[in-house]
Design an enzyme around this catalytic site. Structure first.
Site, mmCIF file in Angstrom:
data_model
loop_
_atom_site.group_PDB
_atom_site.id
_atom_site.type_symbol
_atom_site.label_atom_id
_atom_site.label_comp_id
_atom_site.label_asym_id
_atom_site.label_seq_id
_atom_site.Cartn_x
_atom_site.Cartn_y
_atom_site.Cartn_z
ATOM 1 N N GLN A 90 0.867 -1.190 0.000
ATOM 2 C CA GLN A 90 0.000 0.000 0.000
ATOM 3 C C GLN A 90 0.901 1.237 0.000
ATOM 4 O OE1 GLN A 90 -2.059 1.411 3.619
ATOM 5 N NE2 GLN A 90 -3.926 1.551 2.398
ATOM 6 N N ARG A 166 -5.328 9.783 2.799
ATOM 7 C CA ARG A 166 -4.106 10.560 3.033
ATOM 8 C C ARG A 166 -3.930 11.602 1.930
ATOM 9 N NH1 ARG A 166 -4.281 10.408 7.930
ATOM 10 N NH2 ARG A 166 -4.792 8.357 8.648
ATOM 11 N N LYS A 213 -7.276 2.272 -3.242
ATOM 12 C CA LYS A 213 -8.158 2.315 -2.072
ATOM 13 C C LYS A 213 -9.006 3.564 -2.196
ATOM 14 C CE LYS A 213 -8.837 1.956 2.824
ATOM 15 N NZ LYS A 213 -8.386 1.496 4.121
ATOM 16 N N CYS A 342 -14.151 -11.905 15.390
ATOM 17 C CA CYS A 342 -13.930 -10.525 15.824
ATOM 18 C C CYS A 342 -15.248 -9.956 16.345
ATOM 19 C CB CYS A 342 -13.436 -9.704 14.635
ATOM 20 S SG CYS A 342 -13.428 -7.921 14.941
ATOM 21 N N CYS A 345 -14.423 -4.962 19.144
ATOM 22 C CA CYS A 345 -14.301 -4.221 20.412
ATOM 23 C C CYS A 345 -13.209 -3.158 20.291
ATOM 24 C CB CYS A 345 -13.996 -5.171 21.567
ATOM 25 S SG CYS A 345 -12.363 -5.941 21.483
ATOM 26 N N CYS A 349 -6.553 -4.289 19.160
ATOM 27 C CA CYS A 349 -6.061 -4.013 17.788
ATOM 28 C C CYS A 349 -5.815 -2.519 17.631
ATOM 29 C CB CYS A 349 -7.018 -4.584 16.744
ATOM 30 S SG CYS A 349 -8.745 -4.076 16.917
ATOM 31 N N CYS A 361 -5.003 -9.018 19.655
ATOM 32 C CA CYS A 361 -6.443 -9.273 19.779
ATOM 33 C C CYS A 361 -6.713 -9.794 21.182
ATOM 34 C CB CYS A 361 -6.891 -10.306 18.743
ATOM 35 S SG CYS A 361 -8.646 -10.695 18.883
HETATM 36 C C1 LIG Z 1 -4.855 -1.699 13.805
HETATM 37 C C2 LIG Z 1 -5.354 -1.255 12.463
HETATM 38 C C3 LIG Z 1 -4.481 -0.619 11.572
HETATM 39 C C4 LIG Z 1 -4.922 -0.206 10.304
HETATM 40 N N1 LIG Z 1 -4.019 0.333 9.429
HETATM 41 C C5 LIG Z 1 -4.430 0.688 8.174
HETATM 42 C C6 LIG Z 1 -3.495 1.151 7.204
HETATM 43 O O1 LIG Z 1 -2.280 1.208 7.428
HETATM 44 N N2 LIG Z 1 -3.982 1.527 5.984
HETATM 45 C C7 LIG Z 1 -5.306 1.461 5.676
HETATM 46 O O2 LIG Z 1 -5.683 1.833 4.572
HETATM 47 N N3 LIG Z 1 -6.219 0.983 6.569
HETATM 48 C C8 LIG Z 1 -5.807 0.587 7.797
HETATM 49 N N4 LIG Z 1 -6.719 0.047 8.693
HETATM 50 C C9 LIG Z 1 -8.148 -0.082 8.291
HETATM 51 C C10 LIG Z 1 -8.453 -1.492 7.765
HETATM 52 O O3 LIG Z 1 -7.769 -1.755 6.550
HETATM 53 C C11 LIG Z 1 -9.970 -1.693 7.512
HETATM 54 O O4 LIG Z 1 -10.381 -0.832 6.484
HETATM 55 C C12 LIG Z 1 -10.838 -1.426 8.746
HETATM 56 O O5 LIG Z 1 -10.260 -2.012 9.904
HETATM 57 C C13 LIG Z 1 -12.249 -2.015 8.580
HETATM 58 O O6 LIG Z 1 -12.181 -3.397 8.272
HETATM 59 P P1 LIG Z 1 -12.444 -4.567 9.367
HETATM 60 O O7 LIG Z 1 -13.847 -4.403 9.871
HETATM 61 O O8 LIG Z 1 -12.255 -5.842 8.568
HETATM 62 O O9 LIG Z 1 -11.461 -4.418 10.449
HETATM 63 C C14 LIG Z 1 -6.278 -0.402 9.941
HETATM 64 C C15 LIG Z 1 -7.146 -1.061 10.840
HETATM 65 C C16 LIG Z 1 -6.690 -1.495 12.074
HETATM 66 C C17 LIG Z 1 -7.638 -2.234 12.992
#
Ligand SMILES: Cc1cc2nc3c(=O)[nH]c(=O)nc-3n(C[C@H](O)[C@H](O)[C@H](O)COP(=O)(O)O)c2cc1C
Length: 373
Positions: A90, A166, A213, A342, A345, A349, A361
């Site tokens: 990314q 960003r 993205k 998951c 919560c 994370c 987790c």
């Molecule tokens: C700890 C953590 C770090 C994340 N870091 C990034 C990141 O570096 N770049 C990004 O685009 N999204 C990041 N995300 C967002 C995730 O890619 C994702 O879009 C978001 O958690 C929702 O998906 P989920 O419900 O499957 O967790 C991060 C999420 C978490 C939980």
């Protein structure tokens, strides 16, 4: 019942063995722990792993531009490949005003402002920063996207994800972008930075798949400050297609609370499974490229139904694979009752990352005990 999740997907000649992606997730882990995590996720069966926030320009963080950084990224790609997954970088360009930030560091260190407050202040500075960014600097960054893509390919990455939030997201947004030149004003002009970054990557690595993205913001109610306003998607998406995007991960735009883009189960608006899929529905008529849904897709029945119905072509999971890296393998084997699911919560994370303890987790111990690890 879950067959659709395990159909291969080919994008610009790259075949993913299934439709399950580890979403970009910055983990704040030391390198050994990070590699162990990637290994675990790859062996758990995800078809693609996206490494979050790989810097576009030389950076004090691990970057593709130093021999040590390149070597670390090589170890990451080799680990993913050994575990049977493809891997994507990314490419990320921060839009934080680093010089502006310096003046708050003493207050942060003394505990006079919290990290959350600092984040808000940084978000507030984004508009001036983007609006005032010199054109020469913009060109350096665009060129950096191309250069970083070449280095990522050299490090063994199979695919590039361009972080459409960003800096790409801030340029896209009329909330932050008040420029009066070719990069500001009309939606077409506000798309120019992101489009130029995609073009730079396409020129640099013509054969590599590019995922974008797509960070979407909505009014009524207002969520997301950077990113592409829902009404402007019909302008942006065809331009991004034409620039060379092969597929899209669609999510809510950032620069609000982190808990909006990583919503907990009790979020006032995005608490439902598949909370961002409504944005995929808006993008679907605008492109024939594959779409990836993300956000609250941890229930296998729900996730498979979204792919079955063609609402999305593949799915990205962040927290569900942190909770249980074996999610893909268990789903494929019909052992969904054994998944540590998951519960959104956000404690260990997102919470772990914010407290500089690394992303973990709350189920880690239980899961390791259950799997004899
Ligand atoms: C700890 C953590 C770090 C994340 N870091 C990034 C990141 O570096 N770049 C990004 O685009 N999204 C990041 N995300 C967002 C995730 O890619 C994702 O879009 C978001 O958690 C929702 O998906 P989920 O419900 O499957 O967790 C991060 C999420 C978490 C939980």
């Amino acid at each position: 019942m879950y067959e659709s999740l395990f159909q291969p997907l080919t994008v610009r000649g790259l075949t993913l063995k299934n439709r399950i992606v580890f979403a970009p997730t910055s983990m704040g882990l030391k390198s050994g722990d990070f590699l162990a995590h990637i290994d675990r996720i790859a062996r758990g069966g995800a078809g693609l792993i996206v490494i979050g926030d790989v810097p576009v320009l030389p950076s004090p963080m691990f970057s593709l531009y130093t021999p040590e950084g390149l070597d670390f990224y090589r170890q990451i790609t080799q680990t993913a490949h050994a575990g049977g997954a493809k891997i994507s970088a990314q490419l990320h360009m921060s839009d934080s005003d680093v010089q502006g930030l310096q003046r708050y560091l003493p207050d942060l260190r003394a505990g006079r402002i919290t990290p959350d407050n600092l984040r808000r202040k940084l978000n507030d500075m984004t508009g001036d920063f983007i609006t005032g960014l010199p054109v020469e600097r913009i060109q350096t960054i665009i060129d950096g996207f191309g250069q970083a893509a070449i280095l990522a390919r050299d490090a063994g990455f199979d695919m590039i994800q361009i972080h459409g939030d960003r800096m790409c997201g801030s340029f896209s947004s009329s909330i932050y972008n008040h420029r009066a030149d070719a990069y500001g004003g009309s939606p077409e002009n506000r798309a120019r930075f992101a489009v130029s970054c995609v073009q730079a990557v396409r020129r640099a690595v013509p054969d590599m798949p590019i995922e974008y993205k797509l960070a979407v913001r909505q009014e009524d109610p207002h969520y997301g400050n950077a990113g592409i306003l829902t009404d402007e998607l019909p302008v942006f998406v065809p331009l991004l297609d034409a620039a060379g995007v092969d597929c899209y991960e669609v999510a809510l735009a950032n620069h609000g609370a982190l808990t909006d883009t990583i919503p907990p189960h009790n979020h006032p608006y995005f608490s439902e499974p598949g909370c961002f899929l409504k944005f995929c529905d808006l993008v679907r008529p605008l492109t024939n490229r594959p779409l990836c849904g993300v956000g609250g897709l941890g229930d296998p029945d729900f996730a498979a139904a979204q792919v079955d119905s063609g609402r999305v072509d593949y799915i990205a999971l962040s927290r569900p694979l942190i909770a249980d890296p074996d999610w893909p393998r268990l789903v494929q084997n019909g052992q969904t009752d054994q998944i540590f699911r998951c519960v959104r919560c956000n404690r260990a994370c997102l919470g772990g990352m914010q407290q500089h303890q690394g992303t973990h987790c709350v189920f880690d111990e239980k899961r390791r005990a259950a799997r004899g690890e």
